[in-house]
Write an enzyme that holds these catalytic residues in place. Structure first.
Site, mmCIF file in Angstrom:
data_model
loop_
_atom_site.group_PDB
_atom_site.id
_atom_site.type_symbol
_atom_site.label_atom_id
_atom_site.label_comp_id
_atom_site.label_asym_id
_atom_site.label_seq_id
_atom_site.Cartn_x
_atom_site.Cartn_y
_atom_site.Cartn_z
ATOM 1 N N CYS A 5 70.822 -15.627 23.790
ATOM 2 C CA CYS A 5 68.997 -14.937 24.383
ATOM 3 C C CYS A 5 68.618 -15.524 23.515
ATOM 4 C CB CYS A 5 70.095 -13.563 23.735
ATOM 5 S SG CYS A 5 70.024 -13.175 21.827
ATOM 6 N N ILE A 50 85.940 -22.129 17.921
ATOM 7 C CA ILE A 50 86.855 -23.046 18.560
ATOM 8 C C ILE A 50 87.045 -24.541 18.387
ATOM 9 C CG2 ILE A 50 88.219 -23.518 20.654
ATOM 10 C CD1 ILE A 50 86.892 -20.884 22.511
ATOM 11 N N ILE A 51 85.576 -25.548 18.682
ATOM 12 C CA ILE A 51 85.786 -26.865 18.371
ATOM 13 C C ILE A 51 84.517 -26.860 17.276
ATOM 14 C CG2 ILE A 51 87.574 -27.487 20.303
ATOM 15 C CD1 ILE A 51 84.779 -28.521 21.303
#
Length: 71
Positions: A5, A50-51
């Site tokens: 944002c 996640i990674i």
């Protein structure tokens, strides 16, 4: 899924506004958050890890912090 944002222009209380915007997208990335307040630009980031768990924080900066990126 991560979330970004931000806004451009000079705004009163821009850090507070950016933090509120980022708080509203916590569901997009509950694992971490990042902010950049520069000349006429404010960017916020929420991260879902996640990674690259150790090195995936944003915004990203170049060596002398003259360029900023969030994606």
């Amino acid at each position: 899924m991560c979330g970004i944002c931000g806004f451009t222009g000079e705004v009163a209380n821009r850090e507070d506004i950016l933090r509120e915007m980022t708080a509203r997208i916590t569901h997009r990335g509950p694992d971490s958050e990042g902010y950049h307040l520069g000349d006429g630009v404010a960017m916020g980031f929420r991260r879902l890890s996640i990674i690259d768990l150790e090195g995936g924080s944003q915004p990203l900066y170049n060596e002398d912090r003259t360029l900023t990126l969030t994606f």
